[in-house]
Design a protein around this motif. Structure first.
Motif, short mmCIF file in Angstrom:
data_model
loop_
_atom_site.label_atom_id
_atom_site.label_comp_id
_atom_site.label_asym_id
_atom_site.label_seq_id
_atom_site.Cartn_x
_atom_site.Cartn_y
_atom_site.Cartn_z
N MET A 1 28.69 33.80 -21.87
CA MET A 1 27.83 34.10 -23.01
C MET A 1 27.15 32.86 -23.57
O MET A 1 26.33 32.95 -24.48
CB MET A 1 28.67 34.76 -24.11
CG MET A 1 29.23 36.12 -23.73
SD MET A 1 30.34 36.79 -25.00
CE MET A 1 29.21 36.97 -26.38
N GLY A 2 27.48 31.69 -23.03
CA GLY A 2 26.88 30.46 -23.52
C GLY A 2 27.59 29.87 -24.72
O GLY A 2 27.11 28.90 -25.31
N TRP A 3 28.73 30.46 -25.10
CA TRP A 3 29.49 29.94 -26.24
C TRP A 3 30.35 28.75 -25.85
O TRP A 3 30.81 28.00 -26.71
CB TRP A 3 30.39 31.03 -26.82
CG TRP A 3 29.62 32.10 -27.53
CD1 TRP A 3 28.27 32.17 -27.68
CD2 TRP A 3 30.16 33.25 -28.17
NE1 TRP A 3 27.91 33.30 -28.38
CE2 TRP A 3 29.07 33.99 -28.70
CE3 TRP A 3 31.43 33.74 -28.36
CZ2 TRP A 3 29.22 35.16 -29.41
CZ3 TRP A 3 31.60 34.92 -29.05
CH2 TRP A 3 30.50 35.63 -29.57
N GLY A 4 30.57 28.59 -24.55
CA GLY A 4 31.36 27.48 -24.08
C GLY A 4 32.83 27.64 -24.41
O GLY A 4 33.26 28.55 -25.12
N VAL A 5 33.62 26.71 -23.88
CA VAL A 5 35.04 26.66 -24.17
C VAL A 5 35.40 25.30 -24.72
O VAL A 5 36.10 25.18 -25.72
CB VAL A 5 35.88 26.97 -22.90
CG1 VAL A 5 37.35 26.77 -23.17
CG2 VAL A 5 35.62 28.39 -22.43
N ALA B 1 48.16 38.25 -22.47
CA ALA B 1 48.15 36.87 -21.99
C ALA B 1 47.01 36.63 -21.02
O ALA B 1 46.35 35.58 -21.07
CB ALA B 1 49.49 36.56 -21.33
N VAL B 2 46.76 37.57 -20.13
CA VAL B 2 45.67 37.42 -19.18
C VAL B 2 44.33 37.35 -19.90
O VAL B 2 43.47 36.52 -19.59
CB VAL B 2 45.68 38.59 -18.16
CG1 VAL B 2 44.43 38.56 -17.30
CG2 VAL B 2 46.93 38.52 -17.29
N LEU B 3 44.15 38.22 -20.89
CA LEU B 3 42.91 38.20 -21.66
C LEU B 3 42.72 36.87 -22.38
O LEU B 3 41.65 36.26 -22.32
CB LEU B 3 42.92 39.34 -22.67
CG LEU B 3 42.67 40.76 -22.16
CD1 LEU B 3 42.91 41.77 -23.27
CD2 LEU B 3 41.25 40.89 -21.63
N ALA B 4 43.75 36.42 -23.07
CA ALA B 4 43.62 35.22 -23.89
C ALA B 4 43.49 33.96 -23.05
O ALA B 4 42.75 33.04 -23.42
CB ALA B 4 44.81 35.11 -24.84
N PHE C 1 39.48 27.07 -26.86
CA PHE C 1 38.78 25.82 -27.13
C PHE C 1 39.10 24.73 -26.11
O PHE C 1 38.95 23.54 -26.40
CB PHE C 1 39.12 25.34 -28.54
CG PHE C 1 38.60 26.24 -29.61
CD1 PHE C 1 37.28 26.16 -30.03
CD2 PHE C 1 39.41 27.21 -30.17
CE1 PHE C 1 36.79 27.02 -31.01
CE2 PHE C 1 38.93 28.07 -31.14
CZ PHE C 1 37.60 27.98 -31.56
N GLY C 2 39.51 25.12 -24.92
CA GLY C 2 39.58 24.18 -23.82
C GLY C 2 40.89 23.48 -23.62
O GLY C 2 41.00 22.66 -22.70
N LEU D 1 38.96 35.98 -21.47
CA LEU D 1 38.08 35.71 -22.62
C LEU D 1 37.43 34.32 -22.56
O LEU D 1 36.23 34.20 -22.85
CB LEU D 1 38.87 35.87 -23.92
CG LEU D 1 39.17 37.33 -24.31
CD1 LEU D 1 40.13 37.39 -25.49
CD2 LEU D 1 37.89 38.08 -24.62
N PRO D 2 38.15 33.24 -22.19
CA PRO D 2 37.45 31.96 -22.04
C PRO D 2 36.32 32.01 -21.03
O PRO D 2 35.26 31.41 -21.25
CB PRO D 2 38.57 31.01 -21.57
CG PRO D 2 39.82 31.59 -22.15
CD PRO D 2 39.61 33.07 -22.07
#
Length: 598
Positions: A587-591, A573-576, A125-126, A580-581
């Motif tokens: 995908m247009g879901w934003g962060v 950790a790399v993924l999270a 969430f940024g 993923l962000p």
């Protein structure tokens, strides 16, 4: 966990004085001299084995540890023994069923599980800068407290005279210092500094009322976790005080908080002392000394800048530093899970900061900011404009937020299981091949690859009938092993996990320079001669050391575990933190819920 040991029961005081091996009575604060625990909605577990970390015969620790480690341990154990009497009296006065449930379940807020859920959410969430800062503070707290635990091997408060309440597997660790206290205090201070800055800037973002409310919540959070460790008797006063100081010190080292301004008049004796030490600034008009209480050392800001702007020296320093910290973690006398927690959290810190360096060094980022749908921000005429949000926008935002969390956690779980399975196939034969060329480092309680053929499957029972070989959910982000509350009435941490036929499954090793060998009862063994705490000797056969005839040896840890955890957790950790962000943005879901970081 053996659910056959979960029963409803009634505890009462024994007719004679309890010994160190007898059952510990539950405090009588509930209803006189007998406590009926059937009133609890949760089942309670009778725990009756005390062959667990910190409770072997004293000569085992004096012989195995260096003189200074053994000396510190003796002092801490004496303090724990004295404090156990005090805590037992406190239990008699304040225990109640409601408080039992509150402090046991609120302890989850100080566990690795809780923080490993919060950390990905910050990145999703940024709040990536805050996420890296929180990760570093947590990593240092968990690692340093784990090192101290394995360094001095101090037990938790003695049962009897106390009655311990527990959930999960933290009772299987040493007691000094309290990692829960370290985590909760450092995190409460971490968020307090951010809240204080938001409330005291020239353009305050939050109101004084909200500031007071948030500070109260943070205080209650820290108090619930720290005092809860005393109430549940998972730690002594010394453990909690040491953990609190450690947590505050780590936060102070990391934070760039400006502190609370305080003026010291020239007539105050402290004024001259602080002036000589170079603390504060002299006000020219009044002569008073301006001191900022709690002003941080800004190591976190320096670390963030170094990682974001550095060159190849960043990974060339961080990776060997992490591996060295894992390799030089102190060897404990007992089989304590602190080492595994250290591996996991160091790997997470490594993955977070190295992936950040990669993204900054390659300048790989989207050309434009993608905010979350329904956040109320629109990009028009080359500028961002905030518009009023309707019910549909709010529902859309929360739907996307729930999807991001669900997808993110699912991807992390899938990665963990697949990566662990692959590494368990690849690493053991690789280690056996390398062992032909040179001697590989190994750790007590970890079996080298030359002594086993394969790692038991994570999805099927192992060949020796002991269940899963390696758990699909590693310890540091393991959900509590049971949703039920355990009551220990005869030993520290006994019976909740690792119990096999009434004995704790302790792996015995010959040492190879790692220290003496121990029998299952915790006594020191030299060759085949066992010396117990009373000075008597007994014979320990090889068959007893490796398992019954016709059965495979009981193995608790594999050397492939160590490198597996490093790779798996660094990958998580790399993924999270980065992958993923970025995917959510594509995908247009934003962060972010806003176009700029505020």
């Amino acid at each position: 966990m053996d659910h056959s040991k979960s029963v409803h029961f009634t505890l009462s005081f024994p007719p004679s004085e309890a010994s160190s091996r007898s059952s510990s009575p539950a405090p009588s604060a509930y209803n006189g001299t007998t406590t009926n625990f059937n009133d609890h909605k949760s089942k309670l577990n009778i725990l009756d084995d005390d062959r667990t970390p910190g409770r072997r015969a004293r000569d085992v620790y004096d012989t195995t540890l260096s003189w200074w480690r053994a000396g510190v341990r003796r002092k801490v154990v004496r303090t724990v023994h004295w404090e156990s009497q005090i805590i037992a009296k406190m239990q008699e006065r304040i225990r109640s069923p409601w408080l039992d449930s509150y402090f046991v379940y609120s302890s989850i807020l100080g566990t690795h599980t809780f923080f490993m859920i919060i950390l990905p959410a910050l990145f999703f969430f940024g709040y990536d800068v805050m996420g890296r800062g929180l990760c570093l503070v947590l990593g240092l707290g968990i690692y340093i407290s784990s090192v101290i635990k394995d360094l001095f091997c101090s037990p938790r408060p003695f049962a009897p005279p106390v009655t311990r309440l527990t959930i999960g597997s933290h009772h299987l660790e040493y007691g000094f210092p309290s990692t829960h206290s370290t985590n909760s205090v450092s995190i409460a201070l971490f968020f307090f500094a951010h809240i204080h800055d938001l409330a005291t800037t020239d353009t305050a973002i939050i109101s004084p009322e909200l500031y007071t409310l948030l500070c109260t919540i943070l205080f209650l959070y820290a108090f619930s976790v720290v005092f809860g460790r005393l109430y549940t008797v998972m730690h002594s006063f010394t453990d909690c005080i040491a953990g609190t100081i450690l947590g505050a010190a780590i936060w102070w080292w990391h934070t760039d908080w400006a502190g609370i301004p305080c003026y010291i008049q020239a007539s105050n004796p402290i004024h001259n002392i602080f002036t000589l030490l170079g603390f504060g600034e002299i006000d020219a008009s009044s002569g008073s000394l301006l001191v900022h209480i709690g002003k941080g050392l800004s190591a976190g800001e320096w670390t963030e800048r170094w990682v974001s702007q550095g060159g190849w020296e960043v990974p060339l320093i961080l990776i060997p530093l992490c591996l060295l910290a894992v390799h030089h973690h102190p060897q404990p006398v007992d089989d304590c899970p602190c080492f595994e927690d250290s591996i996991a959290i160091l790997s997470v810190v490594l993955g977070v900061f190295v992936s950040r360096w990669v993204m900054c060094y390659t300048q790989f980022a989207l050309a434009e900011i993608v905010v979350m749908p329904g956040s109320g921000w629109l990009f028009a005429t080359n500028e961002w404009t905030q518009v009023e949000r309707g019910l549909g926008d709010i529902l859309l935002w929360w739907s996307i937020a729930a999807l991001k969390m669900a997808v993110g956690i699912l991807v992390i779980f899938v990665w963990r299981i697949l990566a662990k399975s692959a590494l368990h196939l690849i690493l053991p034969p690789t280690f056996r091949l390398l062992a032909r060329a040179f001697q590989l480092p190994h750790r007590r309680f970890y079996t080298p690859a030359t002594e086993y053929k394969s790692v038991p499957s994570e999805f099927h029972a192992s060949g020796n009938g002991t269940g899963f070989g390696l758990h699909p959910i590693p310890s540091v982000i393991d959900l509590p092993s049971t949703a039920q509350m355990g009551v220990e009435v005869g030993g520290i941490g006994s019976g909740v996990e690792g119990v096999l036929n009434g004995e704790r499954d302790l792996k015995m090793r010959s040492g190879n320079g790692a220290g003496p060998t121990y029998a299952a009862n915790g006594s020191l063994v030299n060759g085949h001669s066992e010396k117990n705490g009373n000075g008597s000797r007994g014979y320990v056969s090889d068959r007893e050391s490796i398992g019954k005839e016709g059965q495979a040896p009981r193995v608790k840890h594999y050397d492939a575990d160590v490198l597996t955890k490093v790779i798996v957790y660094a990958g998580i950790a790399v993924l999270a933190a980065e992958v993923l962000p970025l995917v959510f943005e594509l995908m247009g879901w934003g962060v972010k819920s806003w176009p700029v970081v505020v």
